[in-house]
Motif scaffolding. Structure first.
Motif, PDB file in Angstrom:
ATOM      1  N   ARG A  65       0.836  -1.199   0.000  1.00 45.44           N
ATOM      2  CA  ARG A  65       0.000   0.000   0.000  1.00 45.44           C
ATOM      3  C   ARG A  65       0.872   1.251   0.000  1.00 45.44           C
ATOM      4  NH1 ARG A  65      -4.373  -1.630   4.747  1.00 45.44           N
ATOM      5  NH2 ARG A  65      -5.222  -3.471   3.697  1.00 45.44           N
ATOM      6  N   GLU A  67      -0.608   3.989   1.317  1.00 44.01           N
ATOM      7  CA  GLU A  67      -1.233   4.682   2.448  1.00 44.01           C
ATOM      8  C   GLU A  67      -1.623   6.108   2.092  1.00 44.01           C
ATOM      9  OE1 GLU A  67       1.501   3.867   5.767  1.00 44.01           O
ATOM     10  OE2 GLU A  67       0.022   2.395   6.430  1.00 44.01           O
ATOM     11  N   SER A 100      -6.573   7.452  10.935  1.00 45.13           N
ATOM     12  CA  SER A 100      -5.958   6.284  10.313  1.00 45.13           C
ATOM     13  C   SER A 100      -4.526   6.622   9.880  1.00 45.13           C
ATOM     14  CB  SER A 100      -6.768   5.860   9.084  1.00 45.13           C
ATOM     15  OG  SER A 100      -6.559   6.782   8.020  1.00 45.13           O
ATOM     16  N   SER A 101      -3.882   5.675   9.201  1.00 43.82           N
ATOM     17  CA  SER A 101      -2.530   5.917   8.670  1.00 43.82           C
ATOM     18  C   SER A 101      -2.579   6.492   7.263  1.00 43.82           C
ATOM     19  CB  SER A 101      -1.744   4.597   8.652  1.00 43.82           C
ATOM     20  OG  SER A 101      -2.382   3.647   7.796  1.00 43.82           O
ATOM     21  N   TYR A 102      -3.783   6.669   6.711  1.00 47.24           N
ATOM     22  CA  TYR A 102      -3.910   7.125   5.329  1.00 47.24           C
ATOM     23  C   TYR A 102      -3.812   8.637   5.218  1.00 47.24           C
ATOM     24  CZ  TYR A 102      -5.286   2.422   4.020  1.00 47.24           C
ATOM     25  OH  TYR A 102      -5.283   1.077   3.802  1.00 47.24           O
ATOM     26  N   ASP A 128      -4.030   4.258  -3.013  1.00 46.90           N
ATOM     27  CA  ASP A 128      -4.687   3.003  -2.660  1.00 46.90           C
ATOM     28  C   ASP A 128      -6.167   3.027  -3.016  1.00 46.90           C
ATOM     29  OD1 ASP A 128      -2.387   1.744  -1.432  1.00 46.90           O
ATOM     30  OD2 ASP A 128      -2.618   3.221   0.163  1.00 46.90           O
TER      31      ASP A 128
END
Length: 338
Positions: A65, A67, A100-102, A128
């Motif tokens: 990913r 991210e 989140s980590s996104y 992603d």
């Protein structure tokens, strides 16, 4: 004097210092469950002591990913900054992704060059997933995402159902929202309304007209309906035009709060008052609705919540969940313009 160049510490250096393979070091630094907690902690400690800085591309390959989730907009930039709808969508998206980590990335595609650039990033799998906040304006890019199997969430309703079950979508029912606006106008005894809507090409405009006509029917014929822009200037001009051609207007069903604000100024300039002479109902419940004079009765669309839901759907699709459609509920906010 010559300064010695400091070589960057590589993953191979960390692996050698920890006496493990490069793949084991990579998995440990990316918290793979295949590596024991003790080994992961030991390798991370060695990496920190050596000043190792992970390579973003290498990490993406390791976890599969990037991210990043792209927020795709195909409207011109001036519309993006002028229309509070987009700001509230983006606020909801970024708020959700902050948990989140996104990382959210704004992806502009309103010109041919920008379309080409976006296509290149899609082919490279730079993101992603994509959240499309103006899907009605870019069927070409939707087709590209479909071919490339890139998870996509459409923020808005489309007449074309060809992507149903392929992409997720989130929207509020414009027809229902318009119907409750028209019913409130009708219940207030207004029998000669006009309507000013946004661009005809935007699916929200004909959907809202459908909702108005489910209440008013033949009392809202084509000559009492104008399609224009979403902004106050467009609302002002359109209302002036309608006042020139109809002398019995007692209500305005506006396709946006900004249209309503411009129309109220036109009504005032003609020596008429709101709501005594002409009642006005807006759409969206942007902050401007409460500051309007008089405060605007309007249909509340949960825009920030829609953005948050879109982000959640995007992350779920990245994790392999099937596409889904979510429809939010609209409500009427009563103020003093009706």
């Amino acid at each position: 004097m010559t300064v010695a160049k400091r070589n960057r510490v590589t993953l191979a250096d960390v692996a050698k210092a920890a006496n493990v393979s490069r793949s084991t070091a990579s998995r440990a630094l990316n918290n793979s469950p295949r590596i024991s907690r003790e080994t992961t902690a030991r390798i991370k400690k060695i990496a920190d002591s050596m000043g190792f800085i992970p390579n973003a591309q290498g990490r993406a390959l390791a976890v599969g990913r990037n991210e990043t989730i792209a927020i795709l907009i195909t409207e011109p930039l001036d519309e993006l900054f002028d229309d509070p709808t987009y700001a509230m969508f983006i606020s909801g998206i970024t708020e959700k992704l902050s948990e989140s980590s996104y990382l959210p990335v704004l992806l502009q595609a309103s010109t041919d060059f920008e379309h080409h650039r976006v296509q290149q990033h899609l082919e490279r799998r730079s993101f992603d997933a994509v959240i499309d906040i103006s899907p009605y304006a870019n069927n070409y890019l939707l087709e590209e995402m479909y071919k490339l199997r890139i998870p996509c969430v459409m923020l808005g309703q489309m007449e074309d159902r060809s992507y149903e079950g392929i992409f997720s979508s989130i929207y509020s029912d414009d027809t229902y929202g318009a119907r409750i606006a028209a019913q409130a106008m009708h219940d207030a005894g207004r029998r000669h309304p006009v309507s000013i809507l946004g661009p005809r090409s935007n699916p929200a405009s004909p959907d809202r007209l459908t909702g108005y006509r489910r209440v008013y029917g033949d009392e809202l014929p084509d000559d009492r309906v104008l399609f224009t822009g979403w902004d106050a200037t467009a609302g002002f001009s359109a209302m002036m035009q309608l006042l020139d051609t109809h002398d019995d207007i007692d209500g305005l069903l506006a396709g946006s709060d900004r249209i309503a604000v411009g129309a109220i100024e036109a009504i005032r300039q003609r020596g008429l008052t709101v709501p005594d002479d002409i009642a006005v109902v807006g759409f969206d419940d942007h902050p401007i609705a409460g500051r309007c004079n008089p405060p605007l009765t309007t249909v509340q669309q949960p825009l920030r919540e829609e953005g948050s839901t879109a982000a959640d759907l995007a992350m779920r699709m990245i994790d392999g969940e099937a596409a889904t459609t979510v429809i939010k509920h609209m409500t009427l906010v009563r103020r003093k313009s009706l």
